[in-house]
Design an enzyme around this catalytic site. Structure first.
Site, PDB file in Angstrom:
ATOM      1  N   ASP A 111       0.820  -1.208   0.000  1.00 62.81           N
ATOM      2  CA  ASP A 111       0.000   0.000   0.000  1.00 62.81           C
ATOM      3  C   ASP A 111       0.866   1.275   0.000  1.00 62.81           C
ATOM      4  OD1 ASP A 111      -2.169   1.597   0.242  1.00 62.81           O
ATOM      5  OD2 ASP A 111      -2.898   0.748   2.115  1.00 62.81           O
ATOM      6  N   ARG A 128     -12.152   1.390   8.152  1.00 61.88           N
ATOM      7  CA  ARG A 128     -10.799   1.857   7.848  1.00 61.88           C
ATOM      8  C   ARG A 128     -10.827   3.130   6.988  1.00 61.88           C
ATOM      9  NH1 ARG A 128      -5.588  -0.496   4.601  1.00 61.88           N
ATOM     10  NH2 ARG A 128      -4.092  -0.050   6.229  1.00 61.88           N
ATOM     11  N   TRP A 172      -3.985  -8.435  -3.938  1.00 67.13           N
ATOM     12  CA  TRP A 172      -5.322  -7.836  -4.072  1.00 67.13           C
ATOM     13  C   TRP A 172      -5.971  -7.809  -2.696  1.00 67.13           C
ATOM     14  CZ3 TRP A 172      -8.514  -8.382  -9.043  1.00 67.13           C
ATOM     15  CH2 TRP A 172      -9.805  -7.859  -8.884  1.00 67.13           C
ATOM     16  N   ASP A 173      -6.082  -6.622  -2.132  1.00 70.59           N
ATOM     17  CA  ASP A 173      -6.576  -6.463  -0.759  1.00 70.59           C
ATOM     18  C   ASP A 173      -8.060  -6.077  -0.735  1.00 70.59           C
ATOM     19  OD1 ASP A 173      -6.349  -6.334   1.995  1.00 70.59           O
ATOM     20  OD2 ASP A 173      -4.632  -4.980   1.976  1.00 70.59           O
ATOM     21  N   ASP A 193      -3.008 -10.723   9.124  1.00 71.77           N
ATOM     22  CA  ASP A 193      -2.083  -9.621   9.410  1.00 71.77           C
ATOM     23  C   ASP A 193      -1.256  -9.930  10.644  1.00 71.77           C
ATOM     24  OD1 ASP A 193      -2.580  -8.052   7.304  1.00 71.77           O
ATOM     25  OD2 ASP A 193      -3.808  -6.568   8.343  1.00 71.77           O
TER      26      ASP A 193
HETATM   27  C1  DGJ Z   1      -4.082  -5.160   4.988  1.00 74.21           C
HETATM   28  C2  DGJ Z   1      -3.147  -6.264   4.564  1.00 74.21           C
HETATM   29  O1  DGJ Z   1      -3.484  -7.450   5.195  1.00 74.21           O
HETATM   30  C3  DGJ Z   1      -1.723  -5.845   4.861  1.00 74.21           C
HETATM   31  O2  DGJ Z   1      -0.836  -6.895   4.558  1.00 74.21           O
HETATM   32  C4  DGJ Z   1      -1.399  -4.619   4.075  1.00 74.21           C
HETATM   33  O3  DGJ Z   1      -1.421  -4.918   2.698  1.00 74.21           O
HETATM   34  C5  DGJ Z   1      -2.394  -3.507   4.392  1.00 74.21           C
HETATM   35  N1  DGJ Z   1      -3.746  -3.955   4.268  1.00 74.21           N
HETATM   36  C6  DGJ Z   1      -2.176  -2.315   3.504  1.00 74.21           C
HETATM   37  O4  DGJ Z   1      -3.103  -1.355   3.674  1.00 74.21           O
END
Ligand code: DGJ
Length: 715
Positions: free
Chosen positions: A360, A436, A470-471, A541
């Site tokens: 990001d 978020r 891809w988040d 995460d």
């Molecule tokens: C959530 C993801 O799980 C992280 O690894 C990272 O890419 C952040 N988003 C970035 O905003």
């Protein structure tokens, strides 16, 4: 193989080790007879079981009630008063639903979906055709056999052939009736940063349902469920599993009646789904993968692993070496700086890491999480010569490049929102919650999909890229679309998921050689639907290895090691007294596809050497992790151990972790060739039988985080 006994009207679906049997009774109803181990005694005829008070089918007589009949599908308010699988609202407003069996078709292969993920291939399909004589709706119920993986997939297709519109209120993809066996349910539950913990509890009377209403499959309940008997263990006993090939709202449940019979159902979540079916229209439910094991939970997991690797993950990537990445997130967060990244690339090359991933923060005004999402343009302050030039530099160093995107989302503070506030999911006159600091794009609208896809394509065109992460960083709420009329607002949740699949299809087609990795604020969208496009998914995460052991153990119960992205980091999110060292972290990462996520330019020489050795080991072992059979070993709480065995049993990798200061001496392996001898990395040679019966020496040296791994090869 699928066979139909015309005289007895019995259908038999056979896989390598299982058989599924049903019978058409009273000319109209599909009764479920058996799903289990292949035996000669299977397929006893259906036996009537009506009891007092059960509404009975008048034209058949007092002995026959849908309430007491194990059926292939159950229908709302037509005499079966358990929870039912199908509910249509008729044009006259009532919801009474009853389909009669009419016909069948058996054909090679399967019918492919073009708007949803599905299991590719399939040996043969049985289609049962039912008709609701009142509404004229036709229901096609599909069973596709995958003989090698011992799996059967199921889904339903509704076709309104009547002369009035209908509304589908509930449309389970799969129903399975099980006998009274003291069932224990197994689910994968958790929350953000603690996803997919393996949870077991005895099934109790009534309905036990897991679900998502969050717009993604979620961190909380995974679209997976298994049932085992009280005596089932890792390597013995009966178990069934169900996995939904879907990434949005779902429900999965077991209903236990007083006589302990279980009805299992899995499908779209009835609370957030309804679908209008005008005359002539069709609606297809997503697919469920179903499997049975007669020899315990390891085999159950292996069937699912084989299925996902063989039929879900794009074949091009399934057995190919995955990138060993250095991901920038935990090292720099939003502080993307071209020069810093170049130094990461140089160091990565030295360590043997092969791909630099820019997470990001590389686009628009994305300097923190409150802005920039939706503006998919390279930030020229961060990349002064553009992304293509930076990519060339990285490639000149001999590395590959990856990048992060989050295409479904938008910050209110963005250029895109200024231009198109109507492109966001919203309910008229109601405030939208934030998650978020972001909103969700309206993917029921093709204009939005095409704009985002085209912009990303344009921005990344000419950039040499091998990987895209891809988040998806928020849960959906206030889900309405300004692009749809009032009567279609009930369809928005499912249309959104179809929209995300359309985006996945378009972007993966636009970048056919790029490996896409799924992600959703960690592992909030870890499901077979995403795996259809993305061969691997970021599991969580939480990169603290102790919590991660549980997350990966749960995840690997239902999904193969090759689908789990696992990074070595130096995070201490578990607030541990003593931070586990890089060797323990690497050992945990062996439960997935290896990557690194830390400031690699500030490592001690000693840690650099460790990482070099790890990457070299991984280079030797990844093939086994990608394609082998995984067996969990019997250990105690706070330990995790598995052995990954090549399909031809020619090699194995044993991996062990302990967090409880145990000083184990030996652990018995499973899955090896008992007649063969294996030479292990420690130089010792053992027979497969010895490794099974006496076990392998577990030389745990470091406390409190003990670890051990050992590779063995048949001689
Ligand atoms: C959530 C993801 O799980 C992280 O690894 C990272 O890419 C952040 N988003 C970035 O905003």
């Amino acid at each position: 193989m699928i066979a139909f006994d015309k005289e007895k009207r019995i259908f038999k679906i056979e896989t390598r080790n299982t058989v599924y049997v049903m019978q058409i009774v009273h000319d109209k109803f599909a009764a479920h007879l058996y799903y289990g181990k292949k035996t000669d005694g299977v397929a006893a005829d259906y036996v009537e079981r009506a009891v007092d008070f059960a509404p009975y089918v008048a034209e058949v007589g007092i002995g026959f009630s849908l309430e007491t009949t194990p059926t292939e599908l159950s229908f709302f308010d037509s005499g079966d008063l358990r929870d039912t699988a199908v509910k249509l609202q008729n044009a006259n407003g009532d919801c009474t639903t009853l389909f009669y069996y009419k016909d069948y078709r058996i054909f090679k292969g399967r019918v492919e979906f073009d708007d949803m993920p599905y299991s590719r291939g399939g040996d043969e399909t049985l289609e049962l055709i039912y008709v609701d004589e009142v509404s004229g709706c036709v229901l096609h119920s599909y069973y596709t056999v995958f003989e090698q993986s011992d799996t059967i997939t199921r889904y339903q297709r509704y076709e309104n052939k009547g002369n009035a519109p209908l509304c589908i209120r509930q449309a389970a993809s799969c129903q399975l009736e099980l006998d009274d066996r003291e069932w224990t349910m197994i689910t994968l539950c958790g929350k953000y940063a603690k996803e997919r913990n393996l949870v077991e509890y005895p099934a109790h009377l009534g309905i036990q349902r897991i679900y998502s209403k969050r717009g993604h499959s979620s961190h909380h309940f995974n679209p997976f469920m298994a049932l085992k008997t009280k005596d089932t263990r890792e390597n013995s006993g009966d178990a069934y599993a169900f996995e939904f090939v879907y990434s949005g709202d779902f429900e999965s449940q077991t209903e236990l009646t007083f006589d302990k019979k279980a009805r299992v159902m899995m499908g779209l979540n009835r609370d957030t789904f309804a679908w209008n079916l005008a005359q002539g229209e069709m609606f297809t439910t997503p697919e469920v993968i179903m499997t049975y094991s007669a020899c315990g939970l390891n085999k159950l997991s292996q069937n699912l692993h084989d299925h996902i690797r063989g039929y879900i993950i794009p074949s091009k990537f399934v057995n190919s070496k995955r990138p060993v990445v250095i991901n920038t997130w935990e090292a720099v967060y939003f502080n993307i700086d071209e020069n810093v990244l170049s130094s990461y690339a140089e160091k990565a090359k030295e360590l043997g890491i092969d791909t630099l991933v820019i997470d990001d923060g590389w686009f628009g005004s994305r300097n923190n999480d409150s802005q920039g999402l939706g503006d998919w343009f390279v930030n020229r302050e961060k990349f002064q010569n553009g992304l293509a030039a930076f990519s060339d530099k990285v490639h000149d160093l001999g590395l590959r490049l990856g990048i992060w995107i989050e295409p479904e989302m938008i910050n209110p503070k963005s250029e895109l929102y200024k231009a198109h506030p109507e492109w966001v999911l919203q309910c008229k006159n109601r405030p939208s919650s934030l998650g978020r600091k972001q909103l969700v794009l309206d993917l029921t609208n093709d204009e939005v999909i095409n704009y985002i896809v085209d912009t990303i394509k344009r921005t990344l065109s000419g950039v040499k890229l091998e990987y895209i992460k891809w988040d998806f960083n928020r849960t959906l709420s206030e889900v309405g679309s300004l692009a749809l009329p009032p009567e279609k607002q009930c369809e928005v949740k499912h249309r959104f998921v179809l929209g995300t699949y359309k985006m996945h299809k378009l972007l993966t087609q636009a970048f056919p050689n790029v490996l896409f990795e799924g992600c959703s604020g960690g592992g909030g969208r870890f499901d077979a639907g995403i795996l259809f496009y993305c061969p691997q998914i970021w599991a969580s995460d939480n990169t603290d290895p102790v919590t991660r052991m549980e997350i990966q153990k749960g995840t690997a119960f239902a999904y193969p090691i090759s689908s789990i992205s696992a990074h070595v980091s130096n995070s201490r999110s578990n607030k541990l007294e003593v931070s586990p060292d890089y060797e323990f972290r690497f050992n945990v990462a062996l439960g997935g596809m290896l990557g690194y996520e830390m400031n690699i330019t500030r490592l001690s020489k000693e840690d650099e050497e460790k990482i070099k050795r790890q990457v070299a080991k991984y280079d030797k072992w990844y093939g086994l992790l990608l394609t082998g059979d995984q067996y969990r070993l019997k250990v105690d709480g706070g330990e995790y151990a598995f052995v990954c065995v090549a399909k031809d049993k020619s090699e194995f990798l044993f991996v062990y972790q302990d967090t409880q200061n145990r000083q184990r001496r030996k652990l018995s392996l499973v899955g090896l060739d008992e007649k063969a001898a294996y030479v292990c990395e420690n130089g010792n040679t053992y027979s497969g039988k010895t490794l099974h019966e006496d076990g392998i020496d577990v030389a745990v040296s470091k406390l409190p985080y003990g670890y051990f791994s050992c590779y063995g090869k048949r001689i």
